[in-house]
Enzyme design. Structure first.
Site, PDB file in Angstrom:
ATOM      1  CG  ASP A 120      -1.892  -0.904   0.832  1.00 61.47           C
ATOM      2  OD1 ASP A 120      -2.569  -0.668   0.066  1.00 61.47           O
ATOM      3  OD2 ASP A 120      -2.482  -1.330   1.743  1.00 61.47           O
ATOM      4  CG  ASP A 178      -8.220  -3.058  -1.280  1.00 54.44           C
ATOM      5  OD1 ASP A 178      -8.828  -4.653  -2.404  1.00 54.44           O
ATOM      6  OD2 ASP A 178      -8.551  -2.836  -0.423  1.00 54.44           O
ATOM      7  NE  ARG A 250     -12.988   0.107   1.305  1.00 51.14           N
ATOM      8  CZ  ARG A 250     -13.485  -0.217   2.402  1.00 51.14           C
ATOM      9  NH1 ARG A 250     -15.164  -0.408   2.822  1.00 51.14           N
ATOM     10  NH2 ARG A 250     -12.969  -0.728   3.256  1.00 51.14           N
TER      11      ARG A 250
END
Length: 398
Positions: A120, A178, A250
């Site tokens: 991330d 993600d 999401r």
């Protein structure tokens, strides 16, 4: 007489059309006013939040029942959103105190440029230092971002052809949707350094994600588990959605946004097609509410009583505004209209926090991880970030 009647009809039609256009302009002016109000509220909220934060901590969420701001260290995947939101607010409102706070907390964040234990770093470093490089540049930011891209690249594996998301037991190689959001950092690094390694990693990851993460209807799984020895897929499942076969809201937003970024940097039609197909799945889903703020999962079992996820709505709105610039007029108008609905909803009292409440967060009613009962119907730092970004993008368009 027929000619007079025809002329009157034409005149009436033109008048009606003009009135309709005036009404549409009026609605857009009203939305701009609401969004300006939301930015002003954001300024108030983030002053409140910075006064609540311990010196080296980052906001994570807020627990209203305990009146408690939950925070994290700099290694948490959301650490870049707080400085990113501060920078966006400064860019819109010119509040030097918010810029100063962003620069202060980025000093705490900087050490994460060496973090090789997370996928991330795009979220953490590009939403902060990347925005700072555009909004209030300092020479040091470039080197911080290049080092961050180098660290992120260490998590790429040639056999699987993807960047590992979560470290886990031997024999697993876990990748989440993600991860598409972290590729922008790699593209930037190639542009900045001329080293195509970063670019090639991003392309390979995105192509394998198209191949393995998406269903025929262009919804996506949350998690794909690869065999690290062969690169084949062992399992497709969800962690934060309702079920392995459901469309976690999401997650769909991350995928949409990610492939728009892919098209922005490559101009490759397949990425634009992927983004459009994801957008059509989401916007045409029979369980998409009229106000366009999605349920936390499009297949949640208790719709219409299921919780909404304001963070998914914010990400979708921002993504659709960029996507509208890459497609034909008909789709563009529709994507802008849907983004306007999302922004109008988020700027309403239903989702916008009252001043000096909500732990300083701007938005209410985010949904983090229902299966683990964490961050359920709470504010989320990334919800704020993408809401402010969407407002910034909308105002630039208008």
């Amino acid at each position: 007489m027929k000619k007079l009647f025809k002329n009157l009809c034409i005149a009436g039609s033109l008048l009606l059309s003009a009135c309709q256009q005036d009404h549409m302009v009026g609605q857009k002016d009203d939305l701009i006013t609401k969004l300006d109000h939301a930015l002003e509220r954001g300024e108030v909220q983030y002053h409140h939040m910075k006064n609540l934060l311990p010196e080296t901590r980052f906001p994570k969420t807020y627990h209203a029942s305990e009146d408690r701001l939950e925070t994290s260290g700099s290694g948490w995947w959301c650490s870049g959103f707080y400085p990113g939101s501060l920078l966006y607010l400064y860019d819109q409102n010119g509040d030097e105190a918010l810029l100063s706070e962003a620069e202060r907390i980025m000093e705490v964040l900087e050490k994460e440029k060496y973090n090789t234990t997370t996928h991330d770093l795009g979220f953490m470093m590009f939403c902060s230092f990347g925005n700072a490089l555009e909004i209030a540049p300092k020479e040091a930011y470039r080197d911080i971002l290049v080092q961050s891209a180098q660290s992120l690249s260490t998590r790429f594996d040639e056999t699987t052809g993807v960047i590992k998301s979560w470290d886990s037991k031997e024999g697993d190689y876990l990748v989440i949707i993600d991860n598409m959001m972290n590729l922008e950092l790699l593209f930037w690094a190639t542009q900045e350094t001329g080293d195509s390694t970063y670019y090639n990693i991003a392309i390979t990851h995105a192509d394998n994600t198209i191949k393995n993460h998406f269903r025929e209807d262009y919804s996506s799984y949350h998690v794909v588990n690869y065999n690290p020895k062969t690169g084949t897929v062992n399992q497709k499942r969800t962690a934060q959605g309702y079920s392995d076969d459901s469309a976690w809201a999401r997650g769909q937003a991350w995928g949409l946004y990610g492939y728009i970024v892919m098209y922005r940097f490559t101009n490759d039609q397949k990425y634009l097609d992927q983004a459009v197909n994801i957008a059509e799945f989401v916007l045409n889903h029979p369980n998409m509410p009229d106000d366009k703020i999605p349920y936390w999962d499009f297949d949640a079992p208790n719709i219409p009583d299921a919780l909404r996820d304001s963070s998914a709505g914010a990400i979708l709105a921002s993504a659709l505004l960029e996507l509208s610039q890459y497609v034909g007029q008909e789709k563009s108008d529709r994507y802008i209209s849907d983004a306007e609905s999302m922004l109008a909803s988020l700027a309403s009292s239903e989702y916008l926090a009252e001043p000096n409440t909500n732990g300083g967060f701007l938005l209410k009613h985010g949904v983090g991880h229902i299966p683990e009962n964490t961050e359920v119907d709470t504010p989320l730092t990334y919800g704020d970030y993408y809401f402010i970004e969407a407002i910034k993008r909308y105002k630039a368009l208008k």
